[in-house]
Scaffold this active site. Structure first.
Site, PDB file in Angstrom:
ATOM      1  N   ARG A  41      23.657  16.381-106.803  1.00  0.00           N
ATOM      2  CA  ARG A  41      23.405  16.563-108.230  1.00  0.00           C
ATOM      3  C   ARG A  41      24.725  16.553-108.968  1.00  0.00           C
ATOM      4  NH1 ARG A  41      18.599  19.320-109.027  1.00  0.00           N
ATOM      5  NH2 ARG A  41      19.093  19.920-111.147  1.00  0.00           N
ATOM      6  N   LYS A  85      16.721  22.459-116.405  1.00  0.00           N
ATOM      7  CA  LYS A  85      15.763  22.501-117.516  1.00  0.00           C
ATOM      8  C   LYS A  85      15.253  23.914-117.757  1.00  0.00           C
ATOM      9  CE  LYS A  85      13.428  19.056-115.776  1.00  0.00           C
ATOM     10  NZ  LYS A  85      12.370  18.088-115.469  1.00  0.00           N
ATOM     11  N   GLU A  94       9.902  15.206-114.174  1.00  0.00           N
ATOM     12  CA  GLU A  94       8.737  16.016-114.485  1.00  0.00           C
ATOM     13  C   GLU A  94       8.812  16.297-115.982  1.00  0.00           C
ATOM     14  OE1 GLU A  94       8.331  19.860-112.575  1.00  0.00           O
ATOM     15  OE2 GLU A  94       6.459  20.211-113.668  1.00  0.00           O
TER      16      GLU A  94
HETATM   17  P1  ATP Z   1      16.086  20.609-113.459  1.00  0.00           P
HETATM   18  O1  ATP Z   1      16.669  21.382-112.339  1.00  0.00           O
HETATM   19  O2  ATP Z   1      17.002  20.409-114.603  1.00  0.00           O
HETATM   20  O3  ATP Z   1      14.732  21.092-113.883  1.00  0.00           O
HETATM   21  P2  ATP Z   1      14.734  18.686-111.939  1.00  0.00           P
HETATM   22  O4  ATP Z   1      15.273  18.111-110.707  1.00  0.00           O
HETATM   23  O5  ATP Z   1      13.691  19.722-111.743  1.00  0.00           O
HETATM   24  O6  ATP Z   1      15.905  19.157-112.863  1.00  0.00           O
HETATM   25  P3  ATP Z   1      13.221  16.394-112.560  1.00  0.00           P
HETATM   26  O7  ATP Z   1      12.489  16.093-113.799  1.00  0.00           O
HETATM   27  O8  ATP Z   1      12.454  16.657-111.330  1.00  0.00           O
HETATM   28  O9  ATP Z   1      14.149  17.618-112.899  1.00  0.00           O
HETATM   29  O10 ATP Z   1      14.333  15.291-112.300  1.00  0.00           O
HETATM   30  C1  ATP Z   1      14.086  13.915-112.290  1.00  0.00           C
HETATM   31  C2  ATP Z   1      15.099  13.267-111.414  1.00  0.00           C
HETATM   32  O11 ATP Z   1      16.419  13.550-111.879  1.00  0.00           O
HETATM   33  C3  ATP Z   1      14.995  13.771-109.998  1.00  0.00           C
HETATM   34  O12 ATP Z   1      15.075  12.682-109.119  1.00  0.00           O
HETATM   35  C4  ATP Z   1      16.181  14.670-109.859  1.00  0.00           C
HETATM   36  O13 ATP Z   1      16.640  14.703-108.547  1.00  0.00           O
HETATM   37  C5  ATP Z   1      17.196  14.043-110.823  1.00  0.00           C
HETATM   38  N1  ATP Z   1      18.128  15.058-111.312  1.00  0.00           N
HETATM   39  C6  ATP Z   1      17.831  16.213-111.923  1.00  0.00           C
HETATM   40  N2  ATP Z   1      18.938  16.919-112.185  1.00  0.00           N
HETATM   41  C7  ATP Z   1      19.975  16.191-111.725  1.00  0.00           C
HETATM   42  C8  ATP Z   1      21.399  16.386-111.688  1.00  0.00           C
HETATM   43  N3  ATP Z   1      21.978  17.486-112.183  1.00  0.00           N
HETATM   44  N4  ATP Z   1      22.148  15.418-111.142  1.00  0.00           N
HETATM   45  C9  ATP Z   1      21.583  14.306-110.651  1.00  0.00           C
HETATM   46  N5  ATP Z   1      20.267  14.060-110.648  1.00  0.00           N
HETATM   47  C10 ATP Z   1      19.463  14.989-111.179  1.00  0.00           C
HETATM   48 MG    MG Z   2      12.335  18.590-110.098  1.00  0.00          MG
END
Ligand code: ATP
Ligand code: MG
Length: 566
Positions: A269, A279, A43
């Site tokens: 994760r 983020k 995102e």
């Molecule tokens: P954040 O919690 O940092 O906002 P998010 O999951 O909301 O992370 P996205 O932009 O939705 O951020 O993430 C894109 C992809 O990266 C998704 O498939 C998510 O599952 C993966 N991802 C995000 N954080 C991690 C992590 N710490 N370890 C592994 N994969 C991750």
């Molecule tokens: Mg997300």
């Protein structure tokens, strides 16, 4: 504490394996799909961090290993938090890691028309409705984990009425939050995600890509799986928090005329000690000025790590070593550090730099004379060759490398003691000059001309080899030393996360002296300052005022500190 992957090797799987690769290779073997298609779906509401790197390495890695494709897809369904700056940064960071999506760049927003049609489709089938409950009422009706929810009074609104309201929502007749579209699934479902989830909401906001074309937006859940299906994704790999969303993901693809049925598989994760991988929190650190920006070298963002001098190869290597697993755990930062050191040791050229200079005059070295001495660029890499280092009568040594009254185990320079200057000569300290306050301001030494290159023909030994820089040729620079951004291993575990910030996470040293070869440095290649660590030219540096960031020390000093502290 460090977790390793729960792997067992998959048949036909040539790469080091994990449970996801096993599933995918089994699908390759059975011929289930014409080709494997994965996607990395950020995102664009912030910069990528090293947690994302784990997902990138998995998705692009699996695609490459199976001869498939990996799409880059922006899940841009929330116009309030998404920005073009983030879209650009994400692309730069994925490329920097070494992955390429070619023509396969997509946006969930490309599907807004289709998703709208599908919302209408569900309504027409009696599988969705427009609801007018307030957010608060909706929460109350939703029930809890132990109590079933209650049907909304609008749940059985006639199809035509819902269709009409949806059209008017789209036309902008209502304020934000006045109405929503909900899927009609089961208000008593044990899985809360199935209790008539919202699929469309009213948001009067400008979207970075669709501008003001829409004032209603699909929710993440209503956009994600369908976007996967539209793109013919075969395996939709996501993190464990989406496990409870899988039934909903499947409900949508089962109840809509989607072109394909992707399979969602969840993995753990990445969590890293001494930092945060969220983020939302990283944005807070930026917004509140606790760091200089998303690319502050202390940040766990890919842009921060790049600015810090961490090579992308080390991050990819790290992601390979932690593996893919099914249960959440914490990985020690020291493991990433080890990957960084291993990589930089192979590729970083060695240079000499003095961070806290102490002036030294070699009394018996001719005034005005300069010699060019031979120095090895990288003992780990013969092809890196040699360079010349100027030597002259006035030099700088590291302040820490001299003690007027040394304790027993201090083998470096002291009054009357002989040491080796790297690539140069043996020198002996003959006089210590102090100022009125008693502080050492200069040393006088004598050198032995017979020890040129750093070896004594008579075979005598010295206990220390020191780095140095010739005063006449030195470049002045600022150097920034970094430590963990958070002093706590698990920041925020016991209270406010800001309390866990490390107040000493950066130390700025000015007036550092560098050997002249460091004039030709790049912001993309770390160098080793002998005995001090790996450093990189900061991207905000200018030729007139160079700034170097320390990427990492040569050894793990943190472990030592912790042991000492008990
Ligand atoms: P954040 O919690 O940092 O906002 P998010 O999951 O909301 O992370 P996205 O932009 O939705 O951020 O993430 C894109 C992809 O990266 C998704 O498939 C998510 O599952 C993966 N991802 C995000 N954080 C991690 C992590 N710490 N370890 C592994 N994969 C991750
Ligand atoms: Mg997300």
């Amino acid at each position: 504490m460090t977790s390793m992957s729960e792997t067992d090797s998959g048949e036909g799987n040539p790469a080091s394996s994990d449970f996801i690769r096993d599933i995918i290779w089994a699908d390759v073997a059975s011929g289930k799909h014409a080709g494997i298609v994965t996607r990395f779906p950020p995102e664009p509401n912030g910069y990528l961090h090293i947690g994302h790197a784990k997902s990138i390495c998995l998705n692009f890695g699996v695609a490459a290993e199976t001869g498939g494709r990996c799409h880059l897809r922006f899940d841009d369904t929330n116009p309030v938090r998404e920005e073009q700056e983030f879209i650009d940064a994400i692309q730069e960071d994925v490329r920097w890691l070494g992955f390429e999506w070619g023509t396969d760049a997509y946006h969930a927003s490309d599907n807004f028309d289709q998703l709208y049609q599908w919302a209408k489709h569900l309504i027409s089938e009696g599988k969705a409705y427009v609801d007018g409950l307030s957010a608060e009422e909706m929460r109350a009706y939703r029930g809890t984990l132990t109590e079933p929810g209650k049907n909304s009074p609008h749940r059985d609104r006639p199809v035509a009425e819902s269709l009409d309201l949806l059209a008017r929502m789209r036309a902008g007749e209502f304020e934000d939050g006045a109405l929503v579209v909900r899927a009609k699934i089961d208000m008593a479902a044990p899985n809360m995600n199935l209790r008539d989830p919202v699929i469309y909401r009213i948001v009067h906001a400008i979207h970075p890509r669709t501008g003001d074309a829409w004032c209603i937006y699909p929710t993440y859940d209503f956009a994600h799986g369908q976007s996967d299906a539209i793109e013919n994704i075969t395996h939709s790999l996501c993190t464990l928090e989406f496990e409870d969303h899988r039934p909903l993901y499947e409900w949508f693809v089962d109840n809509l005329p989607v072109p394909s049925h992707p399979r969602q598989i969840e993995f753990a994760r990445l969590n890293l000690t001494h930092t945060v991988l969220s983020k939302r929190i990283l944005m807070r650190l930026v917004d509140e000025g606790h760091v200089s920006g998303w690319d502050d070298p202390r940040m766990p963002t890919l842009s921060g790590m790049r600015r810090r001098g961490i090579p992308p190869e080390a991050i990819v290597d790290f992601c390979g070593r932690i593996g893919i697993n099914k249960s959440n755990s914490m990985v020690e930062m020291a493991m990433l550090d080890a990957c960084v050191r291993e990589d930089l040791n192979k590729r970083a050229v060695r240079r000499m730099a003095v961070l806290r200079p102490l002036k030294v005059v070699i009394e018996n070295y001719p005034d005005g004379q300069t010699e060019e001495l031979d120095a090895v660029n990288n003992p780990e890499d013969e092809t890196a060759g040699m360079r010349k280092v100027p030597f002259s009568r006035e030099l700088y040594l590291e302040r820490d490398d001299f003690m007027e009254d040394p304790p027993k185990k201090f083998f470096r320079l002291a009054p009357g003691r002989e040491v080796r200057l790297r690539y140069a000569y043996f020198v002996t300290c003959t006089q210590v000059i102090t100022d009125a306050a008693g502080e050492v301001v200069e040393l006088r030494c004598r050198y032995d001309p017979a020890t040129k290159g750093g070896n004594a023909p008579d075979g005598r030994k010295v206990r220390a080899t020191l780095h140095w820089v010739a005063a006449s040729h030195a470049i002045d620079a600022e150097v920034r030393l970094y430590d963990h951004l958070f002093k706590a291993e698990e920041p925020g575990k016991s209270g406010d996360i800001l309390e866990d910030l490390n107040p000493n996470s950066v130390e700025v040293i000015t007036g550092c002296k560098l050997e002249p070869a460091l004039e030709q440095c790049e912001t993309s290649k770390a160098v080793q300052f002998e005995r001090l660590g790996y450093f990189i030219l900061d991207k905000g540096s200018t030729p007139a005022e160079p700034v170097f960031n320390r990427t990492i020390t040569l050894r793990d000093t943190w472990a030592k500190v912790q042991k000492k502290g008990g």
